[in-house]
Design a protein around this motif. Structure first.
Motif, PDB file in Angstrom:
ATOM      1  N   SER A 554       0.836  -1.201   0.000  1.00 54.10           N
ATOM      2  CA  SER A 554       0.000   0.000   0.000  1.00 54.10           C
ATOM      3  C   SER A 554       0.869   1.248   0.000  1.00 54.10           C
ATOM      4  N   VAL A 555       1.872   1.249   0.854  1.00 53.67           N
ATOM      5  CA  VAL A 555       2.792   2.379   0.931  1.00 53.67           C
ATOM      6  C   VAL A 555       3.637   2.464  -0.336  1.00 53.67           C
ATOM      7  N   LYS A 556       4.089   1.305  -0.819  1.00 57.74           N
ATOM      8  CA  LYS A 556       4.913   1.285  -2.021  1.00 57.74           C
ATOM      9  C   LYS A 556       4.160   1.896  -3.210  1.00 57.74           C
ATOM     10  N   TYR A 557       2.903   1.493  -3.386  1.00 64.14           N
ATOM     11  CA  TYR A 557       2.130   2.006  -4.521  1.00 64.14           C
ATOM     12  C   TYR A 557       1.847   3.498  -4.354  1.00 64.14           C
ATOM     13  N   SER A 558       1.613   3.910  -3.115  1.00 65.24           N
ATOM     14  CA  SER A 558       1.317   5.322  -2.872  1.00 65.24           C
ATOM     15  C   SER A 558       2.532   6.201  -3.158  1.00 65.24           C
ATOM     16  N   LEU A 559       3.727   5.697  -2.825  1.00 65.34           N
ATOM     17  CA  LEU A 559       4.940   6.497  -2.991  1.00 65.34           C
ATOM     18  C   LEU A 559       5.551   6.367  -4.380  1.00 65.34           C
ATOM     19  N   THR A 560       5.576   5.162  -4.913  1.00 64.21           N
ATOM     20  CA  THR A 560       6.271   4.935  -6.180  1.00 64.21           C
ATOM     21  C   THR A 560       5.328   4.901  -7.371  1.00 64.21           C
ATOM     22  N   GLY A 561       4.040   4.614  -7.109  1.00 64.24           N
ATOM     23  CA  GLY A 561       3.083   4.553  -8.206  1.00 64.24           C
ATOM     24  C   GLY A 561       3.272   3.362  -9.115  1.00 64.24           C
ATOM     25  N   CYS A 562       3.905   2.314  -8.606  1.00 60.27           N
ATOM     26  CA  CYS A 562       4.141   1.139  -9.452  1.00 60.27           C
ATOM     27  C   CYS A 562       4.246  -0.111  -8.596  1.00 60.27           C
ATOM     28  N   LEU A 563       3.561  -1.175  -9.033  1.00 62.47           N
ATOM     29  CA  LEU A 563       3.695  -2.501  -8.435  1.00 62.47           C
ATOM     30  C   LEU A 563       4.099  -3.460  -9.541  1.00 62.47           C
ATOM     31  N   SER A 564       5.160  -4.203  -9.312  1.00 56.90           N
ATOM     32  CA  SER A 564       5.667  -5.135 -10.318  1.00 56.90           C
ATOM     33  C   SER A 564       4.900  -6.446 -10.253  1.00 56.90           C
ATOM     34  N   PRO A 565       5.095  -7.329 -11.220  1.00 57.10           N
ATOM     35  CA  PRO A 565       4.422  -8.638 -11.176  1.00 57.10           C
ATOM     36  C   PRO A 565       4.736  -9.438  -9.921  1.00 57.10           C
ATOM     37  N   SER A 566       5.910  -9.208  -9.334  1.00 53.23           N
ATOM     38  CA  SER A 566       6.268  -9.952  -8.118  1.00 53.23           C
ATOM     39  C   SER A 566       5.618  -9.366  -6.868  1.00 53.23           C
ATOM     40  N   ASP A 567       5.007  -8.189  -6.977  1.00 52.99           N
ATOM     41  CA  ASP A 567       4.294  -7.581  -5.848  1.00 52.99           C
ATOM     42  C   ASP A 567       2.861  -8.107  -5.856  1.00 52.99           C
ATOM     43  N   ILE A 568       2.588  -9.058  -4.976  1.00 49.05           N
ATOM     44  CA  ILE A 568       1.284  -9.717  -4.945  1.00 49.05           C
ATOM     45  C   ILE A 568       0.380  -9.007  -3.939  1.00 49.05           C
ATOM     46  N   ILE A 569      -0.706  -8.438  -4.431  1.00 49.90           N
ATOM     47  CA  ILE A 569      -1.649  -7.730  -3.565  1.00 49.90           C
ATOM     48  C   ILE A 569      -2.453  -8.737  -2.761  1.00 49.90           C
ATOM     49  N   THR A 570      -2.478  -8.539  -1.440  1.00 46.76           N
ATOM     50  CA  THR A 570      -3.226  -9.422  -0.551  1.00 46.76           C
ATOM     51  C   THR A 570      -4.266  -8.606   0.199  1.00 46.76           C
ATOM     52  N   ASP A 571      -5.109  -9.314   0.945  1.00 45.68           N
ATOM     53  CA  ASP A 571      -6.126  -8.624   1.747  1.00 45.68           C
ATOM     54  C   ASP A 571      -5.447  -7.683   2.731  1.00 45.68           C
ATOM     55  N   GLY A 572      -6.028  -6.501   2.846  1.00 45.44           N
ATOM     56  CA  GLY A 572      -5.440  -5.474   3.697  1.00 45.44           C
ATOM     57  C   GLY A 572      -4.817  -4.356   2.897  1.00 45.44           C
ATOM     58  N   PHE A 573      -4.676  -4.570   1.583  1.00 45.97           N
ATOM     59  CA  PHE A 573      -4.115  -3.530   0.723  1.00 45.97           C
ATOM     60  C   PHE A 573      -5.115  -2.379   0.587  1.00 45.97           C
ATOM     61  N   TYR A 574      -4.587  -1.169   0.527  1.00 45.95           N
ATOM     62  CA  TYR A 574      -5.449  -0.004   0.295  1.00 45.95           C
ATOM     63  C   TYR A 574      -4.687   1.017  -0.535  1.00 45.95           C
ATOM     64  N   ASP A 575      -5.426   1.795  -1.300  1.00 48.81           N
ATOM     65  CA  ASP A 575      -4.846   2.813  -2.162  1.00 48.81           C
ATOM     66  C   ASP A 575      -5.306   4.186  -1.698  1.00 48.81           C
ATOM     67  N   PRO A 576      -4.453   4.903  -0.948  1.00 47.56           N
ATOM     68  CA  PRO A 576      -4.835   6.241  -0.479  1.00 47.56           C
ATOM     69  C   PRO A 576      -4.540   7.336  -1.490  1.00 47.56           C
ATOM     70  N   GLY A 577      -4.047   6.954  -2.670  1.00 45.21           N
ATOM     71  CA  GLY A 577      -3.664   7.942  -3.652  1.00 45.21           C
ATOM     72  C   GLY A 577      -2.177   8.228  -3.600  1.00 45.21           C
ATOM     73  N   GLN A 578      -1.720   9.049  -4.528  1.00 41.98           N
ATOM     74  CA  GLN A 578      -0.297   9.362  -4.621  1.00 41.98           C
ATOM     75  C   GLN A 578       0.159  10.221  -3.429  1.00 41.98           C
ATOM     76  N   THR A 579       1.292   9.823  -2.816  1.00 37.17           N
ATOM     77  CA  THR A 579       1.889  10.590  -1.727  1.00 37.17           C
ATOM     78  C   THR A 579       3.232  11.128  -2.196  1.00 37.17           C
ATOM     79  N   ARG A 580       3.476  12.393  -1.954  1.00 37.84           N
ATOM     80  CA  ARG A 580       4.727  13.000  -2.398  1.00 37.84           C
ATOM     81  C   ARG A 580       5.912  12.471  -1.592  1.00 37.84           C
ATOM     82  N   ALA A 581       7.050  12.401  -2.249  1.00 39.34           N
ATOM     83  CA  ALA A 581       8.267  11.921  -1.594  1.00 39.34           C
ATOM     84  C   ALA A 581       8.574  12.779  -0.371  1.00 39.34           C
TER      85      ALA A 581
END
Length: 828
Positions: A554-581
């Motif tokens: 969740s934090v990775k996607y918010s900060l980097t805006g990218c999830l690779s194929p090896s990043d498996i989304i599981t229950d508990g994931f949330y998307d709060p939108g883009q967060t600035r560095a």
């Protein structure tokens, strides 16, 4: 004949002073006599002052106050030998007073004294001139003056004087002079080592000791070792060591040998001439603990060199050290442990100590009441176990892990650091790591992390990294309060501490709960700041940041805006939108406490089956059967079987599709509370069916895209996208649920970023490879890799190409990355 007349007596001369015998009992009167022009009076006055000064130190001060120093300093150069001799004697005696020496410096008496060291002068002049120089040479300025006025050479020559007082004074002055670096080499060039060695045969112990101390200073310069060897210096020192009558000289002799053995040429010479064997025998047979200790220290100093360690190993020094480990003396055992630590830099010695059963006695020394001995024992074990798993296991067999864990709370920083280092070496073996944890190793490391000692912090963070690969260790370490301390060390100004803390954080980031807690303590922001600094950034900080992001998608996607194929989304994931560095990503727990607002909805993932949601927290969670395994059996795609499937439960599980069913809240793997999302579970079931029916990758990706599109409002004409009222729908959902957090499955009208997230979730659940990329202005898309049979590389294998999946306008269309169609889809 005339009458004889008596001859008149001659009248006495009027300008002649009749001799006057003087006997004075007043020192002031005698001091006044020092200004007399008569040599006899000067000689007698100097002699009287000499005798008066010898009686007591107070008399020297009295003479100083009476002004005797100035005339005496001039009379040492008088033409009359008697005056000169008596003046030198008086000055020599008075120079023992520090106040007198301070005044003598002003009258520049040193050149005159050096001039009286010539062979023509009598022994009395030599004795008191050298005495004066020896006393003055304690002062740095005087030492420089003596050396600059070429006083070293005559002093060396006087070592051959028949007068023992002259020898004593001369060697004492030389000893003071050689404390300065330039004089050591000059003494060697003036061939001063042979006469110094000759003094070892003196019948006066003070001369022997001064000679040895002088040699000790001289041999600290490696350039003097060659002359020392050529003059049979080792033989003379071994004679001293083997002579029991010279036991008071053994310490000084060992210190000279210790200096010389730092030189590999001297070490080889010492071995070839049999001296090393004699030294080891002396170490074992010596009866004085202090002498044994210094002999072992000589071995330790020699062992600092790799070549010397090899020679010592050839001489089987390990046997002698193991023998000394059982000597009932703390100082001997301490020195022996330090020698073991030095020798174990030679890997062969590590094995030798194990074969000689020398490890167990060292382990037992950890229980000593002596602080220094415990530290030395821990240091020895640290060297013994570095890169040596067999030795680590021997430490374990001797119950060393329990003792070492206890040493983590020792008052001595060195003991704590070395104990942590040994535990680090042991922790690479699973059975040993479990034993360390059973003794409370994870909790005990919390205390060292609060130390201010650099060595302790370096070793403690390494130990955390070694133990934290175990889930149980991470839990215990977290419960003991170690995580905030570890995160704080990321900000250390010491690069080594910071680097090790980064490594420990990366190891601890092996599970989402631990990652969440470290992020709560600010680890993410600290690592982001470190990695933007050219000076503080390092490979470990980069790995730590990546591991934190990988552990909290969740934090990775918010900060980097990218999830690779090896990043498996599981229950508990949330998307709060883009967060600035540099800004902190709000936790789901914090977001769940916010009142409903007009900001962007938080999209959450929680696709647990309804019956599993309602289980008690203590019930064991079981993984659902995976449909990806069946897909993988087809063998027509490498990407179909990637990841672990999150497929549905068996068909007999009932699903509640009624939206009016009361919400059941479940604690996610993250820190927040997520509502159940049965609609997502239905979509997972449908996705699994699609995967089973698909015959090739392209078909599967397209079919899955159509499923997502249909679930979120169907295709949208690009020209009429403004008529697609997805924002209104999201607002209604927020009001309906009285929450800013919306389950992704409940969204029936979704735009680019909703659909891309759902597509990634479904793909991960059925084991299909795809990435998720966030763009600007509510854009997001999925990228997949496909192999084209038309594209061949040199080896004849299909080269994969990247495609963007259309989920909005022409669902299922796969657009080649960077093509005009893909670019148009990704941007406004």
């Amino acid at each position: 004949m005339g009458k004889k007349v008596k001859k008149e007596a001659e009248s006495p001369t009027t300008d002649v002073f009749d001799p006057l015998p003087i006997e004075s009992k007043n020192a002031a009167t005698v001091v006044l006599m020092l200004k007399s022009p008569e040599e006899e009076i000067l000689a007698k006055a100097c002699e009287a002052i000499h005798k008066f000064a010898e009686k007591a130190d107070e008399n020297k001060t009295t003479l100083l106050d009476l002004g005797a120093v100035e005339p005496l300093s001039k009379l040492v150069s008088h033409e009359d030998k008697a005056v000169q001799r008596n003046a030198i004697m008086a000055v020599g005696v008075m120079a023992s007073c520090s106040d007198v020496r301070r005044v003598l410096k002003k009258y520049d008496v040193i050149p005159a004294m050096i001039g009286k060291l010539s062979p023509e002068e009598d022994l009395a002049v030599h004795e008191f001139a050298t005495l004066c120089l020896a006393l003055l040479s304690v002062d740095y300025i005087c030492k420089v003056q003596i050396f600059d006025h070429d006083g070293l050479e005559p002093l060396i020559q006087l070592l051959s004087s028949p007068d023992p007082d002259v020898k004593k004074n001369s060697v004492e002055c030389i000893f003071n002079l050689v404390q300065d670096f330039p004089v050591r080499l000059a003494l060697c060039e003036l061939n001063g080592i042979p006469p110094l060695l000759e003094q070892l045969s003196s019948e006066f112990p003070i001369i022997q000791q001064l000679a040895l101390r002088t040699l000790q200073s001289v041999t600290t310069d490696l350039r003097t070792h060659s002359a020392f060897r050529e003059e049979q210096g080792f033989d003379r020192l071994l004679e001293v060591l083997t002579n029991k009558e010279f036991s008071d000289l053994h310490l000084e002799a060992l210190q000279v040998i210790s200096n010389c053995l730092e030189d590999i040429e001297s070490m080889r010479f010492f071995q070839e001439t049999g001296g090393l064997e004699k030294l080891l025998q002396f170490v074992i047979t010596a009866t004085q603990p202090e002498v044994q200790t210094n002999a072992i220290k000589a071995i330790t100093r020699a062992a600092q060199s790799g070549d010397s360690r090899k020679i010592l190993h050839e001489q089987e020094v390990e046997k002698a050290l193991v023998h000394l480990l059982v000597v009932e003396n703390d100082s001997v055992q301490t020195a022996t442990c330090q020698a073991v630590a030095a020798m174990c830099k030679n890997l062969t010695s590590q094995d030798t100590f194990r074969h000689l059963e020398g490890i167990k006695p060292i382990v037992q020394l950890l229980s000593s009441e002596d602080t220094e001995l415990r530290e030395a024992a821990a240091q020895a074990l640290s060297s013994l176990t570095t890169g040596n798993q067999l030795n680590a296991y021997v430490v374990y067999e001797a119950d060393g892990d329990k003792l070492l864990v206890q040493q983590l709370l020792d008052e001595c920083p060195g003991t704590v650091a070395y104990a942590a280092a040994v535990l680090t070496s042991m922790a690479s073996q699973e059975s040993l790591r479990r034993s360390i944890l059973a003794h409370g190793g994870a909790q005990m490391l919390v205390e060292p992390l609060q130390s201010t000692d650099r060595h302790v912090l370096v070793c403690a963070t390494q130990a955390v990294a070694a133990l934290a690969c175990d889930a149980e260790a991470r839990a215990e370490f977290t419960r003991a309060g170690g995580l905030p301390l570890l995160v704080k060390l990321l900000e250390s100004s010491n690069s080594e501490i910071r680097r090790n803390a980064c490594w420990a954080v990366s190891v601890c980031a092996s599970d989402e709960p631990t990652v969440t807690k470290m992020c709560k303590f600010g680890a993410l922001e600290i690592l982001q700041e470190i990695n933007t600094s050219t000076n503080r950034k390092n490979k470990f900080s980069e790995v730590a940041l990546q591991r934190l992001l990988d552990g909290n998608l969740s934090v990775k996607y918010s900060l980097t805006g990218c999830l690779s194929p090896s990043d498996i989304i599981t229950d508990g994931f949330y998307d709060p939108g883009q967060t600035r560095a540099g800004h902190k990503v709000p936790s789901l727990e914090d977001l769940s406490k916010q009142a409903v607002n007009q900001r962007r909805a938080i999209i959450a993932v929680n696709g647990k089956p309804q019956d599993q949601v309602c289980k008690e927290p203590s019930e064991e969670r079981q993984d659902s059967p995976t449909d990806a395994h069946a897909l993988g059996r087809r063998g027509n795609s490498k990407t179909l079987s990637r990841g672990k499937s999150r497929g549905p439960k068996d068909d007999d599980k009932q699903k509640d599709d009624d939206e009016g069913t009361p919400q059941v809240e479940v604690e996610s793997e993250g820190p927040g509370i997520l509502p159940c999302d049965p609609a997502l579970q239905d979509l997972v079931t449908e996705a699994a069916k699609i995967a089973q029916a698909a015959h090739e990758e392209r078909e599967l990706y397209s079919a899955l895209a159509k499923l997502v599109c249909d679930a979120m409002g169907g295709p949208v004409d690009p020209d009429k996208h403004h008529d697609f009222l997805w924002e209104l729908h999201l607002s209604e959902l927020k009001l309906e649920m009285q929450s800013n957090i919306i389950p992704v499955g409940k969204i029936k009208m979704g735009t680019y970023y909703h659909r891309a997230l759902l597509y990634k979730v479904l793909a991960d659940r059925i084991g299909v490879s795809c990435s998720l990329v966030r763009g600007d202005y509510n854009r997001a898309w999925n990228e997949v890799l496909l192999s084209s049979s038309l594209l061949k590389v040199a080896g004849g294998y299909p080269e994969p190409r990247r495609y963007v999946v259309d989920l909005m306008h022409n669902p299922g269309n796969l657009m080649m990355s960077n093509s005009p169609a893909a670019t148009q889809y990704q941007t406004i």
